[in-house]
Write a protein that holds these residues in place. Structure first.
Motif, PDB file in Angstrom:
ATOM      1  N   ALA A 332       0.829  -1.209   0.000  1.00  0.00           N
ATOM      2  CA  ALA A 332       0.000   0.000   0.000  1.00  0.00           C
ATOM      3  C   ALA A 332       0.862   1.258   0.000  1.00  0.00           C
ATOM      4  O   ALA A 332       0.498   2.270  -0.619  1.00  0.00           O
ATOM      5  CB  ALA A 332      -0.923  -0.006   1.221  1.00  0.00           C
ATOM      6  N   GLY A 333       2.018   1.200   0.676  1.00  0.00           N
ATOM      7  CA  GLY A 333       2.869   2.372   0.736  1.00  0.00           C
ATOM      8  C   GLY A 333       3.826   2.507  -0.423  1.00  0.00           C
ATOM      9  O   GLY A 333       4.089   3.619  -0.898  1.00  0.00           O
ATOM     10  N   ARG A 334       4.348   1.393  -0.931  1.00  0.00           N
ATOM     11  CA  ARG A 334       5.429   1.460  -1.904  1.00  0.00           C
ATOM     12  C   ARG A 334       4.999   1.319  -3.355  1.00  0.00           C
ATOM     13  O   ARG A 334       5.614   1.923  -4.241  1.00  0.00           O
ATOM     14  CB  ARG A 334       6.475   0.371  -1.594  1.00  0.00           C
ATOM     15  N   ARG A 335       3.968   0.545  -3.642  1.00  0.00           N
ATOM     16  CA  ARG A 335       3.601   0.367  -5.045  1.00  0.00           C
ATOM     17  C   ARG A 335       3.161   1.684  -5.700  1.00  0.00           C
ATOM     18  O   ARG A 335       3.543   1.956  -6.852  1.00  0.00           O
ATOM     19  CB  ARG A 335       2.525  -0.712  -5.209  1.00  0.00           C
ATOM     20  N   PRO A 336       2.378   2.538  -5.021  1.00  0.00           N
ATOM     21  CA  PRO A 336       2.041   3.827  -5.652  1.00  0.00           C
ATOM     22  C   PRO A 336       3.275   4.682  -5.936  1.00  0.00           C
ATOM     23  O   PRO A 336       3.297   5.429  -6.918  1.00  0.00           O
ATOM     24  CB  PRO A 336       1.122   4.491  -4.617  1.00  0.00           C
ATOM     25  N   ALA A 339       4.775   3.286  -9.100  1.00  0.00           N
ATOM     26  CA  ALA A 339       3.923   3.657 -10.240  1.00  0.00           C
ATOM     27  C   ALA A 339       4.176   5.101 -10.651  1.00  0.00           C
ATOM     28  O   ALA A 339       4.245   5.425 -11.849  1.00  0.00           O
ATOM     29  CB  ALA A 339       2.455   3.444  -9.887  1.00  0.00           C
ATOM     30  N   SER A 340       4.339   5.976  -9.667  1.00  0.00           N
ATOM     31  CA  SER A 340       4.614   7.384  -9.949  1.00  0.00           C
ATOM     32  C   SER A 340       5.978   7.549 -10.616  1.00  0.00           C
ATOM     33  O   SER A 340       6.125   8.324 -11.573  1.00  0.00           O
ATOM     34  CB  SER A 340       4.558   8.189  -8.649  1.00  0.00           C
ATOM     35  N   VAL A 341       6.994   6.813 -10.142  1.00  0.00           N
ATOM     36  CA  VAL A 341       8.330   6.894 -10.741  1.00  0.00           C
ATOM     37  C   VAL A 341       8.307   6.381 -12.173  1.00  0.00           C
ATOM     38  O   VAL A 341       8.924   6.966 -13.069  1.00  0.00           O
ATOM     39  CB  VAL A 341       9.351   6.110  -9.885  1.00  0.00           C
ATOM     40  N   SER A 385      14.819  14.146  -6.874  1.00  0.00           N
ATOM     41  CA  SER A 385      15.431  13.744  -5.603  1.00  0.00           C
ATOM     42  C   SER A 385      14.598  12.708  -4.868  1.00  0.00           C
ATOM     43  O   SER A 385      15.051  12.132  -3.891  1.00  0.00           O
ATOM     44  CB  SER A 385      15.613  14.969  -4.705  1.00  0.00           C
ATOM     45  N   GLU A 386      13.374  12.462  -5.319  1.00  0.00           N
ATOM     46  CA  GLU A 386      12.393  11.564  -4.723  1.00  0.00           C
ATOM     47  C   GLU A 386      11.905  12.053  -3.356  1.00  0.00           C
ATOM     48  O   GLU A 386      11.272  11.319  -2.611  1.00  0.00           O
ATOM     49  CB  GLU A 386      12.906  10.133  -4.637  1.00  0.00           C
ATOM     50  N   LEU A 387      12.178  13.311  -3.041  1.00  0.00           N
ATOM     51  CA  LEU A 387      11.613  13.879  -1.823  1.00  0.00           C
ATOM     52  C   LEU A 387      10.112  14.077  -1.938  1.00  0.00           C
ATOM     53  O   LEU A 387       9.412  14.162  -0.931  1.00  0.00           O
ATOM     54  CB  LEU A 387      12.281  15.232  -1.506  1.00  0.00           C
ATOM     55  N   ALA A 388       9.605  14.110  -3.164  1.00  0.00           N
ATOM     56  CA  ALA A 388       8.165  14.295  -3.369  1.00  0.00           C
ATOM     57  C   ALA A 388       7.360  13.091  -2.884  1.00  0.00           C
ATOM     58  O   ALA A 388       6.145  13.182  -2.739  1.00  0.00           O
ATOM     59  CB  ALA A 388       7.867  14.553  -4.850  1.00  0.00           C
ATOM     60  N   VAL A 389       8.021  11.949  -2.630  1.00  0.00           N
ATOM     61  CA  VAL A 389       7.267  10.798  -2.136  1.00  0.00           C
ATOM     62  C   VAL A 389       6.815  10.998  -0.706  1.00  0.00           C
ATOM     63  O   VAL A 389       5.954  10.284  -0.209  1.00  0.00           O
ATOM     64  CB  VAL A 389       8.095   9.494  -2.215  1.00  0.00           C
ATOM     65  N   ASP A 390       7.410  11.970  -0.007  1.00  0.00           N
ATOM     66  CA  ASP A 390       7.024  12.264   1.373  1.00  0.00           C
ATOM     67  C   ASP A 390       5.928  13.311   1.344  1.00  0.00           C
ATOM     68  O   ASP A 390       6.177  14.474   1.080  1.00  0.00           O
ATOM     69  CB  ASP A 390       8.248  12.765   2.151  1.00  0.00           C
TER      70      ASP A 390
END
Length: 394
Positions: A332-336, A339-341, A385-390
């Motif tokens: 639930a936390g990682r697959r989205p 998908a976004s990446v 930077s993948e900071l947007a995942v937070d």
């Protein structure tokens, strides 16, 4: 402490991890720190991996603090505060990382073999090891665990198994999990080279050209990483191949001269996402769960973040007798995020490889216009930077 090559495997373990790349090593170290009995196997001999993934982003450094290796990676890498998109000598869009809300406001360039050695040393310090070479032939699970049979006939009984064994994951196939997506038409050249190069060594530069893109990025020791799209790349690109790519696509006024090819390879790029991250007591992480374009250098980063997210959930499930709710939270936390990446890197790749002259002119005009908008710079920096995942960041 050396790796355990050819030693017998344990008959039983809490968690069997298949694949000792950066993702498997991160997960094994994080679990060992939590007192989990881990068996990490890999089909390759020690030292078989090369530089390959070379970008470590800010969010990955943040999560690697929990494993205790972020500082050493920074010490061994090259800090790069800027990413620039160019067409020949013309800068189209520049993305700066130095204003980001993080202790690591930059991209870190460090070869994958160095990252793996740092993680391996950390695993050893936690009492863990890698068993090589052991290739998983089959996995059979029941309500209490998973039985893995190696190609040699040896078996390991585990309460859980994790596939960190890459795009062609045996674990994913054995679990019957689909891998939905497609393959890009182009192949990619990957090379670590030495250059006579007068441009800024603190930038990652992405060059657009009618024939395709080329990325030039600094590495430790005065080397540079070259990534380029071609219709059909040679199996082992040589100095003439790389020089031709830079001559055709790189800077004009101050051209780069290749003086040595340290390492090179070719690869095909896919954009695929596992249909699910868990099948009973079998889980996936890293490239076994998601693969995408190298645009932005986010593949290894997303996988390492998978591992750091999964470790406490697996440890909790083991303590609680295998709580399904804990492990459901992982997908639930990682697959989205994956998908976004996949979507983000797919868009970057399509923009970078735009076909006709008219499309390229429109693209360049659009990028120059976007370069004048501060909000675009921040959005690009947060995504790269993948900071947007937070979601708590602004």
């Amino acid at each position: 402490m050396s790796e355990h090559t050819g030693t017998p495997l344990p008959a039983a373990t809490d968690v069997l991890i298949v694949g000792a790349g950066p993702v498997g090593l991160t997960l094994a170290a994080a679990l060992a720190d939590r007192g989990v009995d881990v068996t990490l196997v890999d089909r390759q001999a020690e030292g078989a991996n090369t530089s390959r993934a070379a970008v470590v982003h800010a969010r990955t450094l943040e999560v690697l603090e929990t494993v205790g290796v972020a500082g050493e990676l920074v010490d061994r890498g090259v800090v790069v505060p800027r990413f620039t998109v160019r067409d020949g000598d013309q800068a189209l869009l520049s993305v700066r990382f130095d204003g980001l809300p993080t202790r690591y406001p930059y991209t870190l360039m460090v070869p994958q073999d160095v990252t793996e050695q740092v993680l391996l040393d950390r695993l050893h310090a936690a009492g863990g090891r890698v068993h090589r070479p052991h290739e998983v032939a089959s996995l059979v699970q029941d309500g209490d665990g998973v039985t893995a049979t190696m190609a040699t006939g040896e078996t390991v009984r585990a309460r859980y198994a994790v596939g960190a064994d890459g795009m062609h994951s045996t674990v994913r196939e054995q679990a019957g999990i689909g891998f939905t997506g497609d393959t890009y038409a182009q192949s990619f050249v990957l090379a670590d080279v030495r250059l006579d190069w007068e441009l800024d060594a603190r930038e990652v530069m992405l060059y657009f050209a009618p024939a395709g893109l080329v990325v030039v990025a600094p590495l430790p020791g005065g080397r540079h990483r070259i990534v380029a799209t071609v219709d059909d790349a040679p199996e082992h690109p040589d100095m003439a191949d790389v020089q031709a790519l830079l001559d055709e696509r790189g800077p004009r006024k101050r051209p780069a001269k290749v003086t040595e090819v340290v390492w090179s390879s070719r690869f095909r790029v896919h954009h695929r996402l596992a249909d699910r991250y868990r099948e009973g007591r079998i889980l996936l992480a890293g490239d076994a769960a998601h693969v995408h374009s190298p645009a932005g250098g986010q593949g290894m980063n997303t996988g390492i973040q998978d591992a750091v997210a999964l470790a406490p959930l697996l440890a909790a499930a083991l303590r609680d007798g295998g709580s399904a709710a804990d492990l459901d939270a992982y997908e639930a936390g990682r697959r989205p995020v994956a998908a976004s990446v996949v979507r983000f890197t797919d868009r970057m790749t399509k923009v970078a490889t735009a076909g006709g002259a008219t499309q390229r002119r429109i693209r360049n005009l659009l990028l120059r216009g976007l370069d004048r908008i501060p909000a675009v710079h921040r959005t690009m920096a947060m995504n790269l930077s993948e900071l947007a995942v937070d979601g708590h960041r602004s």
